[in-house]
Design an enzyme around this catalytic site. Structure first.
Site, PDB file in Angstrom:
ATOM      1  N   ASP A  33       0.828  -1.206   0.000  1.00  0.00           N
ATOM      2  CA  ASP A  33       0.000   0.000   0.000  1.00  0.00           C
ATOM      3  C   ASP A  33       0.860   1.251   0.000  1.00  0.00           C
ATOM      4  OD1 ASP A  33      -1.789  -2.231   1.242  1.00  0.00           O
ATOM      5  OD2 ASP A  33      -3.093  -0.657   0.463  1.00  0.00           O
TER       6      ASP A  33
HETATM    7  O1  MRU Z   1      -7.551  -3.077   2.852  1.00  0.00           O
HETATM    8  P1  MRU Z   1      -7.267  -3.458   1.425  1.00  0.00           P
HETATM    9  O2  MRU Z   1      -8.017  -4.654   0.962  1.00  0.00           O
HETATM   10  O3  MRU Z   1      -7.415  -2.269   0.498  1.00  0.00           O
HETATM   11  O4  MRU Z   1      -5.730  -3.840   1.427  1.00  0.00           O
HETATM   12  C1  MRU Z   1      -5.133  -4.246   0.227  1.00  0.00           C
HETATM   13  C2  MRU Z   1      -3.719  -4.644   0.371  1.00  0.00           C
HETATM   14  O5  MRU Z   1      -3.135  -4.561   1.423  1.00  0.00           O
HETATM   15  C3  MRU Z   1      -3.016  -5.050  -0.880  1.00  0.00           C
HETATM   16  O6  MRU Z   1      -2.063  -6.019  -0.600  1.00  0.00           O
HETATM   17  C4  MRU Z   1      -2.333  -3.830  -1.476  1.00  0.00           C
HETATM   18  O7  MRU Z   1      -3.244  -2.774  -1.621  1.00  0.00           O
HETATM   19  C5  MRU Z   1      -1.715  -4.127  -2.790  1.00  0.00           C
HETATM   20  S1  MRU Z   1      -2.919  -4.312  -4.070  1.00  0.00           S
HETATM   21  C6  MRU Z   1      -2.086  -4.510  -5.532  1.00  0.00           C
END
Ligand code: MRU
Length: 391
Positions: free
Chosen positions: A253
């Site tokens: 993220d």
């Molecule tokens: O809370 P989320 O589902 O948005 O978290 C998503 C993640 O942590 C993913 O691993 C990250 O965004 C990478 S997506 C290519």
């Protein structure tokens, strides 16, 4: 065909509602930035790149409609102010993923530049934003395909002997988390496309179950050899002689300038396990996820989400007519218990063997430091797709 979760054409945006997956495949339309903000906050769309693309396209859709109805203000500055306000609002939806902030920064720069040009009007400024948002959608898929290719090559060269690759992934990083194809899941797709994938394991990813609901859904959709485990089974899997996991691949993220990586809660634990078991640990992320303005993981804001995501779970009752599935929410924790629900954790760079980007795989230098700045300075691919990064 890989799954398409974001549909967009000429100002018409719809997304697959991820709260209903994998039980019901339903698209919802997003017409305004307000609808996009709520879809992101409520996690109808989630995953760092997907959040950014949906936000940008929602704003593009809104501007499209203002133009079509002849309601776009004539003055360029007025449209600039309108767009800036909407971008600030969209960025406030979720704090940890940097892709949305990065997209907003790029769109602000384009809009400011266009506003200052001679003969600019509200319409030309809006058109510039629409074009830039549409370009982001296309570029994200291209970047993911390159991430997949470089990651698969690196794994075959550095983590696998003569056999095929067995990998473990966490959360959902596929077509449902990006504009298409995926980052870490894109690497798994690339391994499969060259006949190099032996097996993929995906974690359930508590508390929101992005692994069991979304990654498992994508793996089944693509017909890839895969097995679901709960998060607490990862250590036993790595210790199991027969499993022979070659690499753990996760998304991100936000990758800080020193390589510390914020990703879905549970990622840090997997990195510690990988180190103990001598398994390669890789982060797959486009440049839009790398944030040079954040020096280290200490400065990353970790989103905390509602207790109900831990204490309750949603799914269909068994034996429902598949055309009319209704979802129910049930409590799975003792009433009154306190809950801590951080959505992400930070994996220190010391535990990361490589950062797979659309430009190649960045490794640490001899002193154990990542140098990510050169990725932004020099647009050419990294030599042979795997480079010990230099300052
Ligand atoms: O809370 P989320 O589902 O948005 O978290 C998503 C993640 O942590 C993913 O691993 C990250 O965004 C990478 S997506 C290519």
């Amino acid at each position: 065909m890989t799954l398409q979760a974001i549909k967009y054409s000429d100002g018409n945006l719809s997304i697959i509602d991820q709260l209903q997956l994998p039980y019901v495949e339903r698209f919802i339309t997003i017409q305004t930035t307000e609808e996009a903000w709520h879809a992101i906050k409520d996690m109808r769309v989630r995953g760092a790149p997907a959040i950014a693309i949906v936000a940008a396209l929602a704003l593009a859709s809104e501007l499209h409609k203002l133009i079509a109805r002849n309601e776009i203000p004539h003055e360029a500055e007025e449209v600039q102010t309108l767009i800036m306000g909407k971008l600030d609002y969209l960025v406030s939806s979720r704090p940890t993923a940097v892709n949305l902030g990065d997209a907003a920064r790029k769109l602000r720069a384009i809009v400011s530049d266009r506003t200052q040009r001679p003969q600019s009007t509200g319409r030309t400024v809006a058109a510039a934003l629409i074009q830039a948002a549409e370009d982001m959608l296309v570029k994200d898929v291209e970047d993911n395909k390159n991430i997949g290719m470089y990651g698969a090559r690196w794994i075959m060269a550095n983590a696998v002997g003569d056999s095929k690759a067995t990998v473990l992934t966490h959360c959902n990083t596929g077509s449902l988390a990006t504009s298409g194809y995926g980052t870490a899941l894109g690497v798994i797709r690339a391994l499969a496309s060259t006949g190099d994938l032996h097996h993929a394991y995906c974690t359930e990813t508590r508390p929101y179950n992005q692994g069991s609901r979304l990654t498992a859904f994508e793996l089944v959709h693509d017909g890839l050899p895969a097995t679901l485990i709960t998060d607490s089974m990862a250590a036993a899997l790595l210790a199991r002689p027969g499993a022979q996991v070659n690499a753990i691949i996760v998304g991100a993220d936000r990758v800080a300038a020193n390589g510390d990586t914020a990703n879905k809660i549970g990622t840090y634990g997997l990195a510690v396990l990988a180190k103990y078991h001598g398994v390669k640990f890789l982060v797959a992320a486009p440049l839009t996820t790398i944030d040079l303005a954040t020096p280290s993981g200490n400065e990353i804001i970790i989103e905390e989400r509602p207790a109900s995501e831990v204490t309750k779970i949603k799914g269909p009752r068994e034996n429902q007519d598949s055309t009319q599935i209704e979802l129910e929410t049930v409590r799975i924790a003792a009433d009154g218990i306190n809950v801590w629900n951080p959505a992400f954790d930070v994996t220190p760079s010391v535990l990361i063997d490589g950062i797979i980007t659309e430009r190649g795989v960045v490794e640490k230098d001899a002193d154990g430091q990542f140098h990510l700045g050169h990725l932004f300075r020099d647009p050419s691919p990294l030599t042979s797709g795997a480079l010990a990064s230099s300052p």
